[in-house]
Design a protein around this motif. Structure first.
Motif, PDB file in Angstrom:
ATOM      1  N   THR A  30      42.619 -81.451  -8.783  1.00 44.52           N
ATOM      2  CA  THR A  30      42.903 -80.063  -9.128  1.00 44.52           C
ATOM      3  C   THR A  30      42.643 -79.124  -7.964  1.00 44.52           C
ATOM      4  N   ASP A  31      43.556 -78.180  -7.769  1.00 42.13           N
ATOM      5  CA  ASP A  31      43.442 -77.127  -6.769  1.00 42.13           C
ATOM      6  C   ASP A  31      43.269 -75.783  -7.479  1.00 42.13           C
ATOM      7  N   LEU A  32      42.944 -74.748  -6.734  1.00 41.02           N
ATOM      8  CA  LEU A  32      42.658 -73.435  -7.315  1.00 41.02           C
ATOM      9  C   LEU A  32      43.586 -72.381  -6.739  1.00 41.02           C
ATOM     10  N   VAL A  33      44.136 -71.533  -7.613  1.00 41.51           N
ATOM     11  CA  VAL A  33      44.989 -70.419  -7.196  1.00 41.51           C
ATOM     12  C   VAL A  33      44.217 -69.115  -7.380  1.00 41.51           C
ATOM     13  N   VAL A  45      44.456 -56.085  -6.812  1.00 40.85           N
ATOM     14  CA  VAL A  45      44.880 -54.807  -6.226  1.00 40.85           C
ATOM     15  C   VAL A  45      46.107 -54.979  -5.343  1.00 40.85           C
ATOM     16  N   THR A  46      46.063 -55.962  -4.447  1.00 43.19           N
ATOM     17  CA  THR A  46      47.171 -56.150  -3.502  1.00 43.19           C
ATOM     18  C   THR A  46      48.259 -57.055  -4.036  1.00 43.19           C
ATOM     19  N   GLY A  47      47.938 -57.886  -5.043  1.00 44.53           N
ATOM     20  CA  GLY A  47      48.913 -58.829  -5.588  1.00 44.53           C
ATOM     21  C   GLY A  47      49.065 -60.101  -4.783  1.00 44.53           C
ATOM     22  N   GLN A  48      48.299 -60.269  -3.693  1.00 45.32           N
ATOM     23  CA  GLN A  48      48.398 -61.474  -2.871  1.00 45.32           C
ATOM     24  C   GLN A  48      47.922 -62.705  -3.643  1.00 45.32           C
ATOM     25  N   VAL A  49      48.555 -63.838  -3.339  1.00 47.93           N
ATOM     26  CA  VAL A  49      48.220 -65.096  -4.006  1.00 47.93           C
ATOM     27  C   VAL A  49      47.924 -66.153  -2.945  1.00 47.93           C
ATOM     28  N   TYR A  50      46.786 -66.809  -3.091  1.00 48.76           N
ATOM     29  CA  TYR A  50      46.390 -67.879  -2.176  1.00 48.76           C
ATOM     30  C   TYR A  50      46.102 -69.151  -2.968  1.00 48.76           C
ATOM     31  N   LEU A  51      46.296 -70.284  -2.299  1.00 53.62           N
ATOM     32  CA  LEU A  51      46.039 -71.587  -2.896  1.00 53.62           C
ATOM     33  C   LEU A  51      44.929 -72.281  -2.130  1.00 53.62           C
ATOM     34  N   TRP A  52      43.913 -72.744  -2.848  1.00 57.36           N
ATOM     35  CA  TRP A  52      42.878 -73.598  -2.268  1.00 57.36           C
ATOM     36  C   TRP A  52      43.209 -75.041  -2.608  1.00 57.36           C
ATOM     37  N   LEU A  53      43.458 -75.864  -1.591  1.00 54.60           N
ATOM     38  CA  LEU A  53      43.658 -77.296  -1.783  1.00 54.60           C
ATOM     39  C   LEU A  53      42.290 -77.959  -1.751  1.00 54.60           C
ATOM     40  N   MET A  54      41.947 -78.647  -2.839  1.00 58.15           N
ATOM     41  CA  MET A  54      40.591 -79.138  -3.039  1.00 58.15           C
ATOM     42  C   MET A  54      40.508 -80.662  -3.035  1.00 58.15           C
ATOM     43  N   SER A  55      39.355 -81.167  -2.619  1.00 59.19           N
ATOM     44  CA  SER A  55      38.959 -82.556  -2.802  1.00 59.19           C
ATOM     45  C   SER A  55      37.497 -82.532  -3.206  1.00 59.19           C
ATOM     46  N   SER A  87      34.289 -80.785  -4.176  1.00 57.24           N
ATOM     47  CA  SER A  87      33.811 -79.444  -3.839  1.00 57.24           C
ATOM     48  C   SER A  87      34.195 -79.025  -2.424  1.00 57.24           C
ATOM     49  N   THR A  88      34.988 -79.850  -1.751  1.00 60.18           N
ATOM     50  CA  THR A  88      35.409 -79.561  -0.379  1.00 60.18           C
ATOM     51  C   THR A  88      36.743 -78.823  -0.371  1.00 60.18           C
ATOM     52  N   LEU A  89      36.767 -77.684   0.288  1.00 55.80           N
ATOM     53  CA  LEU A  89      38.009 -76.940   0.467  1.00 55.80           C
ATOM     54  C   LEU A  89      38.751 -77.523   1.657  1.00 55.80           C
ATOM     55  N   LEU A  90      39.883 -78.209   1.398  1.00 52.19           N
ATOM     56  CA  LEU A  90      40.646 -78.856   2.459  1.00 52.19           C
ATOM     57  C   LEU A  90      41.491 -77.876   3.248  1.00 52.19           C
ATOM     58  N   ASP A  91      42.071 -76.902   2.555  1.00 55.43           N
ATOM     59  CA  ASP A  91      42.992 -75.976   3.203  1.00 55.43           C
ATOM     60  C   ASP A  91      43.155 -74.750   2.322  1.00 55.43           C
ATOM     61  N   GLU A  92      43.557 -73.647   2.938  1.00 55.46           N
ATOM     62  CA  GLU A  92      43.810 -72.398   2.225  1.00 55.46           C
ATOM     63  C   GLU A  92      45.210 -71.933   2.604  1.00 55.46           C
ATOM     64  N   ARG A  93      46.101 -71.823   1.629  1.00 59.28           N
ATOM     65  CA  ARG A  93      47.499 -71.488   1.890  1.00 59.28           C
ATOM     66  C   ARG A  93      47.867 -70.165   1.224  1.00 59.28           C
ATOM     67  N   TYR A  94      48.529 -69.307   1.978  1.00 55.83           N
ATOM     68  CA  TYR A  94      49.085 -68.081   1.404  1.00 55.83           C
ATOM     69  C   TYR A  94      50.398 -68.433   0.711  1.00 55.83           C
ATOM     70  N   LEU A  95      50.520 -68.088  -0.572  1.00 57.16           N
ATOM     71  CA  LEU A  95      51.732 -68.397  -1.315  1.00 57.16           C
ATOM     72  C   LEU A  95      52.699 -67.230  -1.391  1.00 57.16           C
ATOM     73  N   GLY A  96      52.181 -65.996  -1.407  1.00 56.10           N
ATOM     74  CA  GLY A  96      53.057 -64.839  -1.505  1.00 56.10           C
ATOM     75  C   GLY A  96      52.356 -63.701  -2.223  1.00 56.10           C
ATOM     76  N   SER A  97      53.131 -62.703  -2.601  1.00 51.94           N
ATOM     77  CA  SER A  97      52.597 -61.540  -3.312  1.00 51.94           C
ATOM     78  C   SER A  97      53.497 -61.203  -4.485  1.00 51.94           C
ATOM     79  N   ALA A  98      52.903 -60.584  -5.503  1.00 52.89           N
ATOM     80  CA  ALA A  98      53.657 -60.138  -6.668  1.00 52.89           C
ATOM     81  C   ALA A  98      53.088 -58.802  -7.115  1.00 52.89           C
ATOM     82  N   GLY A  99      53.963 -57.945  -7.614  1.00 54.01           N
ATOM     83  CA  GLY A  99      53.530 -56.642  -8.093  1.00 54.01           C
ATOM     84  C   GLY A  99      52.474 -56.772  -9.178  1.00 54.01           C
ATOM     85  N   THR A 100      51.584 -55.790  -9.240  1.00 49.56           N
ATOM     86  CA  THR A 100      50.463 -55.883 -10.173  1.00 49.56           C
ATOM     87  C   THR A 100      50.888 -55.772 -11.638  1.00 49.56           C
ATOM     88  N   ALA A 101      52.138 -55.400 -11.895  1.00 49.27           N
ATOM     89  CA  ALA A 101      52.629 -55.399 -13.274  1.00 49.27           C
ATOM     90  C   ALA A 101      52.846 -56.820 -13.787  1.00 49.27           C
TER      91      ALA A 101
END
Length: 680
Positions: free
Chosen positions: A444-447, A452-462, A464-478
């Motif tokens: 399982t990974d974490l999004v 406030v900004t609507g930014q979305v990031y993905l934590w790739l997990m193994s 309790s170790t964070l393998l990588d952090e990826r920016y996925l994009g942004s979406a309006g706060t609505a």
């Protein structure tokens, strides 16, 4: 809400057409995998066997000769299988009793049942009802370790049965000189090899040096491989090549016209064992195909080499590789195989991932396009939900709402095995909005999303170790992430978005490289809320459950080729809420968990697609501060359990379940700080 270009505007047309085949459980977890010429088979944790791909000779074992683009269950195997093998067009399995059964092509007697008739279902290998500990299959012959010795049967034109003659045999025959002391077995196209008392020995076709004796010898009895008289711990064969693991290092010999030895160069053949660069230590297994090979390392990563015209190396190219290169499969691989021109692996999280030639559907992606990137085989994407550490048991992830600390509780049944700090994100605007497997490694990974900004990031997990952090994009706060699920057929989780005011529904479909395809679905009456996602019909894609907050109507979007919206039933009492969608009954189809917010009553709707099979009362927890916060398989029985959290006292309890029956209720621990919450 957009990232890049909106690729399509559809009414939830999210996948290729799905042909449902009875008998396959989406909850099955593969633990071993075997590749044939144009087919693949997987052994599951429950001891069942699933196969897919080419089936002209019945090698899938589903009592047909119909090609299958996704896994089907082998008929007549009542669980308990301990090992499998796949040959050119036949397959075999060792039963719980230590017996051996085979199915598929039998023109040369490779099924070992004293016949030459093909069989689309398993048949008993004559005389081998017990004592079998390993099996390997070639083009038209099969061999097995039986009580420490080796027996073979089938075609013997090159002496591959090792019996001292070149006569074919429809029944198992004893390999000369190998009545005991054999610890490993490998079979190629028309040769076979063993580890015998620590030494490597081979027999059969040797025209390309695959016997490793320094010449192009063909032999119908076992011969000693040059220089490998001790220290050999593993033996592996490709089409006309052989590999051995000697004190953790790999040596190879045989045909090398396409660099299938991985020796850093091409040659017609290598008649004696040569060292393989980059594989000098820490190698646990080798898989050999027709013109490529792969290695599994002690760190659970995969290296491949050789011909790559169909993408079988898995490096997102079709470029031939003379020496081992890293594939694009994340670490965590537990089992590895190579078919003729495709490769498959099983991850520690219980996902089957394949790549390469797919003309017969052997990659298992419900299509026939070649894949140069590891894909999750359809319906074998790993179970259970929220398995963060890859042990196939659900875990609990905690997040502090104001301090931003993230912690992991790895679970073993109702026991917390550790308490591991992951990372701290002090900005309270960042919240975890989804927990699922987004990269297909079975963990399982974490999004995260910034409110406030609507930014979305993905934590790739193994774990309790964070393998990588990826920016996925942004979406309006609505817009908000209202659910996550596998809405298409590559076995990775996607994100479902909703505008609560307008009712718009959008999907972010996660691609192989973790880029996003944004897909507009439709507008749904804002009175309806998404209350969960799960695979209700067992087709490998998660369906979406809706509820009208006013009327209590419950509807399901079945995500498949029809994408139907189906009414299920009404629960007009507004105190009832859907608190989970998971497979409680173990039939590979998700069910719906209900909880009454004030009375505490717990009910389960066992589901078959959009059909409610029953309404099962589970129990009542009258203290309204107790809330079911997670459904997952904490005890590895293939059935969902329920995690509870007390909103003020912080107590955590697990209900271990058997279908709709509560087996036990166990206190796990207490987290009195009310700022901590368990991620759903």
């Amino acid at each position: 809400m957009r990232i890049g270009v909106v690729r399509s505007v559809v009414f939830l047309s999210l996948a290729l057409s799905v042909a449902l085949v009875p008998g396959v459980s989406a909850g099955e977890r593969p633990v071993r995998i075997a590749g044939g010429e144009f087919h693949t088979c997987a052994l599951t944790a429950s001891g069942n066997v699933l196969c897919w791909g080419g089936n002209a000779s019945g090698q899938l074992g589903d009592n047909s000769t119909t090609e299958r683009l996704m896994p089907v269950a082998v008929r007549g195997l009542a669980g308990g299988v301990t090992a499998i093998a796949a040959g050119f067009s036949h397959s075999c399995a060792i039963t719980a009793a230590g017996g051996l059964v085979c199915w598929g092509e039998n023109a040369d007697g490779q099924l070992g049942n004293n016949s030459t008739a093909d069989s689309p279902v398993p048949v008993q290998v004559s005389g081998l009802t017990s004592g079998v500990t390993a099996v390997a299959a070639g083009q038209a012959h099969t061999c097995a370790i039986v009580s420490g010795g080796v027996k073979c049967w089938g075609n013997n034109a090159s002496g591959e049965l090792g019996s001292g003659t070149n006569d074919d045999s429809l029944l198992p025959v004893q390999v000369s000189g190998l009545t005991s002391g054999v610890t490993a077995l490998a079979v190629g196209q028309a040769h076979a090899c063993v580890v015998h008392n620590g030494a490597a020995k081979c027999w059969g076709g040797g025209g390309n040096g695959q016997l490793g004796v320094g010449s192009q010898t063909v032999s119908n009895v076992p011969l000693q491989v040059g220089g490998l008289t001790s220290g050999v711990t593993g033996i592996f064969a490709g089409w006309r090549v052989t590999f051995a693991i000697v004190n953790g290092a790999v040596k190879g010999w045989g045909q090398n016209t396409s660099a299938q030895l991985g020796a850093g160069h091409k040659s017609t053949f290598e008649l004696s064992p040569v060292d393989i660069p980059g594989l000098s230590s820490g190698i646990t297994a080798i898989a050999g195909g027709r013109y490529h090979g792969c290695a599994l390392t002690s760190s659970a990563s995969v290296l491949c080499w050789g011909f790559n015209g169909s993408g079988q190396i898995g490096d997102h190219s079709t470029t031939e590789q003379l020496a081992p290169v890293q594939t694009h499969i994340d670490p965590g691989v537990a089992s590895l195989t190579a078919g003729s021109q495709h490769t498959c692996a099983v991850t520690g999280g219980g996902a089957a991932r394949c790549w390469g030639l797919n003309a017969s559907g052997q990659v298992g992606t419900n299509g026939t396009a070649n894949e140069d990137y590891p894909n999750t085989a359809y319906t074998l994407g790993g179970w259970p939900p929220r398995d963060v550490d890859g042990d196939m048991k659900s875990d609990l992830v905690w997040h502090h709402a104001t301090r931003g600390e993230v912690w992991l509780w790895p679970m073993d049944g109702a026991a917390r095995t550790a308490e591991e700090w992951v990372r701290t994100i002090p900005d309270a605007n960042w919240q975890i909005r989804a927990a699922a497997d987004f990269d297909g490694d079975g963990m399982t990974d974490l999004v995260w999303r910034n409110s406030v900004t609507g930014q979305v990031y993905l934590w790739l997990m193994s774990g309790s170790t964070l393998l990588d952090e990826r920016y996925l994009g942004s979406a309006g706060t609505a817009y908000d992430i209202v659910s996550t699920g596998v809405y298409k057929s590559i076995g990775r989780a996607d994100l479902l978005w909703r505008n609560a005011s307008t009712g718009e529904v959008w999907l972010w479909l996660v691609q192989h490289d973790l880029s996003i395809d944004v897909v507009y679905a439709q507008i749904v009456d804002p009175a309806f809320e998404v209350v969960g996602s799960g695979d209700l019909d067992g087709n490998g894609q998660d369906d979406i459950i809706w509820r009208n907050a006013v009327t209590g109507e419950t509807w399901v979007w079945l995500v498949d080729d029809d994408n139907a919206a189906v009414y299920v039933g009404s629960v007009p009492d507004a105190g009832y809420h859907v608190k989970g969608v998971a497979d409680f009954t173990g039939d590979g189809k998700a069910d719906i968990l209900w909880h009454h917010a004030t009375r505490g009553a717990v009910w389960i709707w066992p589901m078959d697609g959009a059909t409610r099979l029953a309404e099962a009362y589970v129990g009542t927890v009258p203290d309204a501060s107790y809330r079911p916060v997670n459904c997952g398989d904490y005890d590895l029985d293939g059935k969902a359990d329920i995690a509870w959290h007390h909103a003020t006292r912080g107590e955590v309890w697990i209900w271990l379940m058997d279908g709709t029956s509560r087996l036990s209720e166990t206190w796990v621990g207490t987290v009195p700080d009310v700022g901590y919450r368990i991620i759903r």
